[in-house]
Design a protein around this motif. Structure first.
Motif, short mmCIF file in Angstrom:
data_model
loop_
_atom_site.label_atom_id
_atom_site.label_comp_id
_atom_site.label_asym_id
_atom_site.label_seq_id
_atom_site.Cartn_x
_atom_site.Cartn_y
_atom_site.Cartn_z
N TYR A 160 0.83 -0.92 0.08
CA TYR A 160 -0.15 0.23 -0.11
C TYR A 160 0.32 1.54 -0.21
O TYR A 160 0.06 2.20 -0.23
CB TYR A 160 -1.51 -0.15 1.45
N ARG A 161 1.72 1.47 0.81
CA ARG A 161 2.97 2.51 1.33
C ARG A 161 4.08 2.84 -0.53
O ARG A 161 3.35 3.52 -0.43
CB ARG A 161 3.85 2.10 1.98
N GLU A 162 3.60 1.41 -1.10
CA GLU A 162 4.69 1.39 -2.29
C GLU A 162 4.03 2.18 -2.89
O GLU A 162 4.40 3.36 -4.06
CB GLU A 162 5.20 0.19 -2.68
N LEU A 163 2.76 1.67 -3.40
CA LEU A 163 1.57 2.15 -4.24
C LEU A 163 1.07 3.83 -4.24
O LEU A 163 0.90 4.39 -5.33
CB LEU A 163 0.35 1.53 -4.94
N THR A 164 1.08 4.28 -3.23
CA THR A 164 0.12 5.07 -2.75
C THR A 164 1.77 6.68 -2.99
O THR A 164 0.74 7.80 -2.32
CB THR A 164 -0.05 5.88 -1.12
N ARG A 165 3.06 5.57 -2.84
CA ARG A 165 4.50 7.19 -2.95
C ARG A 165 3.82 7.99 -4.23
O ARG A 165 5.23 8.80 -3.80
CB ARG A 165 5.40 6.23 -3.15
N VAL A 238 -8.37 0.71 -1.29
CA VAL A 238 -8.61 1.39 -2.70
C VAL A 238 -8.39 2.67 -2.96
O VAL A 238 -7.89 2.97 -4.31
CB VAL A 238 -9.32 0.12 -3.40
N GLU A 239 -9.35 2.68 -2.74
CA GLU A 239 -9.53 4.47 -2.61
C GLU A 239 -8.07 5.32 -2.00
O GLU A 239 -7.56 6.38 -2.88
CB GLU A 239 -10.21 5.49 -1.12
N GLY A 240 -7.22 4.84 -0.96
CA GLY A 240 -6.27 5.48 -0.50
C GLY A 240 -4.95 5.66 -1.74
O GLY A 240 -4.83 6.48 -2.58
N ILE A 241 -5.09 4.14 -2.81
CA ILE A 241 -4.02 4.24 -4.24
C ILE A 241 -4.84 4.73 -4.98
O ILE A 241 -3.67 5.66 -5.51
CB ILE A 241 -4.29 2.74 -4.28
#
Ligand code: UDP
Ligand code: MG
Length: 351
Positions: A160-165, A238-241
């Motif tokens: 999640y961290r990687e994708l939202t970065r 999902v929303e965060g990404i």
């Protein structure tokens, strides 16, 4: 609000002001304990740090009479803090409730904390040290996990961290949440962000400013259960990404390229097999499998595009982030309404 005011020819420092924003949804059983805990902390801290505290409670459309109970409890006891009580017209979610609280703040700094006592008030002291003594604009807390997490949870968190970065710098600590202090500079920047779908965790890092992280141990909830079920957490993920990254859309391109290469290689192999080995291509099962695989990939990525399209639609509609039902200040046992226009589209820009 100014931090200095004129006193004759001399300028004397005034007390700093800190607003603590507490969103709650069906936490009636926890609220009296929370007020007791905060009262005890504030009585000592207000004197030690020379700070005037204000508590902003935001009832996120609860149905258990929490606001009435809170109001009666606050009115019946002497307090060392000012209290403001907001109520949203329905359950808009924790992030909308935090945004509602933020809209009415005028203090030098703001603290976000939960109502279920999983955010111990004593941690606010570490926040104040970081802000006042060390000059940080943001001091956030991360959970010191005594029990090691299962591997899949750790893996999901890091993915999640990687994708939202992609659109924000990495956070100072992977486990930070909403429990934090933000100086006026930082909270005003956060408040002025234009998006209506506000997943706060995705916005904190984007805003920036000098940030420090402090560890805390979260006790178990006293009453009730977490409002975030595993399914709700997946939806929030999902929303965060999709709110902060276009990585899933890029994935579609890469998946398309990979499938193309695979299909080309298989085609080539079929020609070689027929011409050199002399075996004809196998029948329909291969075709059915291939078509189903491509169909599935297309549907998945149509869904991904749909997620983004839904976001654009929601932003284009321009609806408010929340609707306020009431906004009152409690002075002693007296409750005074702060607004007369309640009920309409009152939201963050209407301060
Ligand atoms: N909360 C809220 N609106 C919601 C869900 C939760 O205001 O729709 C509040 C809740 O009452 C609590 C805080 O957000 O004060 C954190 O919620 P919870 O304790 O359920 O989350 P967890 O600690 O499990 O992350
Ligand atoms: Mg909790």
């Amino acid at each position: 609000m100014r931090s200095f005011e004129a006193a004759g020819a001399q300028r004397v420092p005034t007390r700093r002001t800190v607003s603590i924003i507490i969103p709650f949804f069906n936490e009636a059983a926890n609220l009296p304990n929370l007020v007791d805990a905060l009262d005890g902390y504030i009585a000592a801290a207000a004197y030690r740090w020379s700070i005037a505290f204000e508590l902003i409670f935001v009832d996120d459309g609860g149905t258990d009479g929490g606001l009435q109970r809170l109001r009666a409890y606050l009115a019946a006891r002497p307090r060392d803090f000012g209290a403001r009580l907001l109520r949203l017209s329905r359950n808009f979610g924790k992030d909308a409730a935090l945004t509602a609280g933020l809209a009415v703040v005028e203090s030098d700094a703001v603290v976000f904390m939960d109502a279920d006592l999983q955010h111990p008030p004593s941690v606010i002291d570490a926040f104040l040290t970081g802000w006042i003594a060390e000059g940080y604009d943001v001091v956030c807390a991360y959970q010191d996990r005594a029990r090691p997490e299962p591997w899949w949870k750790r893996r999901a968190r890091s993915l999640y961290r990687e994708l939202t970065r992609s659109s924000a710098p990495a956070p100072v600590h992977p486990d930070i949440g909403d429990f934090r202090l933000m100086s006026r500079k930082a909270y005003e920047a956060l408040r002025d962000l234009g998006e209506r779908q506000r997943l706060m965790r995705g916005l904190y890092d984007w805003v920036g400013f000098s940030t420090k992280a402090v560890a805390y141990t979260a006790p178990d909830r006293l009453f009730g259960a977490s409002k975030f079920s595993p399914l709700k957490l997946v939806a929030l993920g999902v929303e965060g990404i999709t709110a902060s990254s276009v990585a899933p859309l890029r994935l579609a391109v890469w998946a398309g390229v990979s499938l193309g290469v695979l299909a080309g290689a298989y085609g080539l192999w079929t020609v070689v097999e027929t011409v050199v080995v002399g075996v004809g291509p196998p029948g329909y099962p291969t075709i059915v499998c291939t078509i189903s695989m491509i169909g599935a990939a297309q549907l998945i990525f149509l869904g991904v595009i749909g997620e983004y399209l839904g976001k654009v639609l929601a932003e284009a509609k321009g609806r408010p982030i929340y609707v306020l039902e009431s906004d009152c200040v409690l002075a002693g046992a007296e409750l005074t309404s702060r607004r007369t226009e309640i009920g309409g589209l009152v939201y963050r820009l209407d301060r």
